[in-house]
Design a protein around this motif. Structure first.
Motif, PDB file in Angstrom:
ATOM      1  N   LYS A  20      35.680   7.072  27.870  1.00  0.00           N
ATOM      2  CA  LYS A  20      36.483   7.650  28.940  1.00  0.00           C
ATOM      3  C   LYS A  20      36.860   9.088  28.595  1.00  0.00           C
ATOM      4  CE  LYS A  20      40.739   6.966  31.483  1.00  0.00           C
ATOM      5  NZ  LYS A  20      41.983   6.261  31.577  1.00  0.00           N
ATOM      6  N   THR A  21      36.726   9.967  29.567  1.00  0.00           N
ATOM      7  CA  THR A  21      37.107  11.363  29.379  1.00  0.00           C
ATOM      8  C   THR A  21      38.602  11.507  29.584  1.00  0.00           C
ATOM      9  OG1 THR A  21      34.966  12.062  30.202  1.00  0.00           O
ATOM     10  CG2 THR A  21      36.694  13.711  30.171  1.00  0.00           C
ATOM     11  N   ILE A  22      39.246  12.240  28.689  1.00  0.00           N
ATOM     12  CA  ILE A  22      40.688  12.466  28.786  1.00  0.00           C
ATOM     13  C   ILE A  22      40.928  13.949  29.062  1.00  0.00           C
ATOM     14  CG2 ILE A  22      40.963  12.756  26.304  1.00  0.00           C
ATOM     15  CD1 ILE A  22      43.717  11.383  26.628  1.00  0.00           C
ATOM     16  N   HIS A  23      41.859  14.232  29.916  1.00  0.00           N
ATOM     17  CA  HIS A  23      42.208  15.596  30.327  1.00  0.00           C
ATOM     18  C   HIS A  23      43.219  16.144  29.316  1.00  0.00           C
ATOM     19  CE1 HIS A  23      42.360  18.779  33.248  1.00  0.00           C
ATOM     20  NE2 HIS A  23      43.673  18.719  33.312  1.00  0.00           N
ATOM     21  N   LEU A  24      42.802  17.105  28.476  1.00  0.00           N
ATOM     22  CA  LEU A  24      43.678  17.638  27.435  1.00  0.00           C
ATOM     23  C   LEU A  24      44.572  18.772  27.926  1.00  0.00           C
ATOM     24  CD1 LEU A  24      41.258  17.748  24.366  1.00  0.00           C
ATOM     25  CD2 LEU A  24      42.857  15.953  25.014  1.00  0.00           C
ATOM     26  N   SER A  25      44.122  19.546  28.888  1.00  0.00           N
ATOM     27  CA  SER A  25      44.903  20.693  29.348  1.00  0.00           C
ATOM     28  C   SER A  25      45.848  20.292  30.470  1.00  0.00           C
ATOM     29  CB  SER A  25      43.979  21.820  29.799  1.00  0.00           C
ATOM     30  OG  SER A  25      43.128  21.382  30.823  1.00  0.00           O
ATOM     31  N   SER A  26      46.814  21.141  30.711  1.00  0.00           N
ATOM     32  CA  SER A  26      47.836  20.888  31.714  1.00  0.00           C
ATOM     33  C   SER A  26      47.286  21.093  33.130  1.00  0.00           C
ATOM     34  CB  SER A  26      49.011  21.837  31.483  1.00  0.00           C
ATOM     35  OG  SER A  26      49.926  21.756  32.538  1.00  0.00           O
ATOM     36  N   ALA A  95      37.973  15.966  27.149  1.00  0.00           N
ATOM     37  CA  ALA A  95      37.289  15.506  25.943  1.00  0.00           C
ATOM     38  C   ALA A  95      36.990  14.021  26.050  1.00  0.00           C
ATOM     39  CB  ALA A  95      38.146  15.769  24.713  1.00  0.00           C
ATOM     40  N   ASP A  96      35.934  13.611  25.370  1.00  0.00           N
ATOM     41  CA  ASP A  96      35.662  12.200  25.164  1.00  0.00           C
ATOM     42  C   ASP A  96      35.390  12.014  23.668  1.00  0.00           C
ATOM     43  OD1 ASP A  96      33.039  13.057  24.769  1.00  0.00           O
ATOM     44  OD2 ASP A  96      32.254  12.175  26.598  1.00  0.00           O
ATOM     45  N   ASP A  97      34.815  10.897  23.299  1.00  0.00           N
ATOM     46  CA  ASP A  97      34.617  10.618  21.875  1.00  0.00           C
ATOM     47  C   ASP A  97      33.592  11.538  21.211  1.00  0.00           C
ATOM     48  OD1 ASP A  97      36.469   8.635  22.013  1.00  0.00           O
ATOM     49  OD2 ASP A  97      35.001   7.019  22.268  1.00  0.00           O
ATOM     50  N   THR A  98      32.671  12.098  21.991  1.00  0.00           N
ATOM     51  CA  THR A  98      31.593  12.873  21.389  1.00  0.00           C
ATOM     52  C   THR A  98      31.621  14.356  21.741  1.00  0.00           C
ATOM     53  OG1 THR A  98      30.137  12.349  23.251  1.00  0.00           O
ATOM     54  CG2 THR A  98      30.035  10.893  21.324  1.00  0.00           C
ATOM     55  N   VAL A 109      31.122  24.079  30.223  1.00  0.00           N
ATOM     56  CA  VAL A 109      30.312  24.031  29.005  1.00  0.00           C
ATOM     57  C   VAL A 109      30.733  22.806  28.207  1.00  0.00           C
ATOM     58  CG1 VAL A 109      29.675  25.268  26.905  1.00  0.00           C
ATOM     59  CG2 VAL A 109      30.154  26.538  28.985  1.00  0.00           C
ATOM     60  N   ARG A 110      29.751  22.144  27.601  1.00  0.00           N
ATOM     61  CA  ARG A 110      30.010  20.971  26.772  1.00  0.00           C
ATOM     62  C   ARG A 110      29.734  21.320  25.314  1.00  0.00           C
ATOM     63  NH1 ARG A 110      26.136  15.890  27.386  1.00  0.00           N
ATOM     64  NH2 ARG A 110      24.793  17.405  26.389  1.00  0.00           N
ATOM     65  N   TYR A 111      30.739  21.114  24.462  1.00  0.00           N
ATOM     66  CA  TYR A 111      30.594  21.359  23.028  1.00  0.00           C
ATOM     67  C   TYR A 111      30.728  20.022  22.289  1.00  0.00           C
ATOM     68  CZ  TYR A 111      31.653  26.251  24.128  1.00  0.00           C
ATOM     69  OH  TYR A 111      31.641  27.508  24.646  1.00  0.00           O
ATOM     70  N   PRO A 112      29.840  19.731  21.339  1.00  0.00           N
ATOM     71  CA  PRO A 112      30.062  18.538  20.511  1.00  0.00           C
ATOM     72  C   PRO A 112      31.248  18.767  19.570  1.00  0.00           C
ATOM     73  CG  PRO A 112      28.000  19.636  19.918  1.00  0.00           C
ATOM     74  CD  PRO A 112      28.588  20.387  21.057  1.00  0.00           C
ATOM     75  N   TRP A 113      31.919  17.687  19.212  1.00  0.00           N
ATOM     76  CA  TRP A 113      33.083  17.802  18.332  1.00  0.00           C
ATOM     77  C   TRP A 113      32.721  18.461  17.006  1.00  0.00           C
ATOM     78  CZ3 TRP A 113      37.889  17.884  19.514  1.00  0.00           C
ATOM     79  CH2 TRP A 113      38.367  17.152  20.596  1.00  0.00           C
ATOM     80  N   GLN A 114      31.459  18.353  16.565  1.00  0.00           N
ATOM     81  CA  GLN A 114      31.061  18.954  15.291  1.00  0.00           C
ATOM     82  C   GLN A 114      31.112  20.481  15.356  1.00  0.00           C
ATOM     83  OE1 GLN A 114      29.082  16.724  16.951  1.00  0.00           O
ATOM     84  NE2 GLN A 114      29.517  14.922  15.715  1.00  0.00           N
TER      85      GLN A 114
END
Length: 168
Positions: A20-26, A95-98, A109-114
């Motif tokens: 599940k994608t979580i919304h981190l920004s306000s 963000a999601d898990d990956t 844009v999609r960035y991997p957590w790495q």
């Protein structure tokens, strides 16, 4: 025809392998990024044009007209500088898990957590701002700034027990 029972608990439904994608920004990021710059720029441009285009005889000011005109232009340029250096740098972050998904409301844009080296929380102009530092510059630069929302606090508290290397 039988009526199907719809489960009320959605946690038991399959995720099809996707987290599940979580919304981190306000949610107020849209207000700060679009409305405030647009409204402020239109207002200050109108004010500056009024001082520049009205005849000097029609302006009744306690200072010389050229002083008021210079102040109007400097105020307008200062506003544009403030907007470009602060508010336009804000992004919406999910963000999601990956992956981390970053958008400026025109490009996503999609960035991997790495690719994220670290994150830091700071106070800027009385508001809390979170900066994600990338290992290498990306589409939006090497530092991604956003106003944290309740999703960020939930994400941070959920991941506090994990080691920092695993978090980012």
């Amino acid at each position: 025809m039988e009526r199907q029972q719809i489960p009320t608990d959605t946690a038991s439904l399959p995720k099809n392998g996707h987290s599940k994608t979580i919304h981190l920004s306000s949610n107020s990021t849209l207000f700060w990024k679009i409305f405030v710059p647009f409204f402020g720029t239109v207002f200050l441009t109108g004010l500056m044009l009024a001082f520049l285009l009205i005849d000097a005889d029609d302006l009744y000011l306690p200072v010389p007209v050229w002083v008021a005109r210079v102040i109007a232009v400097v105020l307008w340029l200062g506003w544009l500088y403030l907007i470009t250096r602060t508010i336009w740098r804000l992004k919406r972050v999910d963000a999601d898990d990956t992956h981390v998904f970053v958008t400026d409301y025109w490009t996503t844009v999609r960035y991997p957590w790495q690719d994220i080296e670290r994150f830091e929380e700071k106070k800027r102009m009385g508001r809390q701002v979170v900066n994600f530092h990338l290992k290498a510059p990306g589409r939006f630069g090497q530092i991604i700034s956003f106003l944290p929302g309740s999703g960020f606090e939930e994400w941070k508290s959920r991941n506090e027990e994990r080691p920092a290397e695993e978090l980012v």
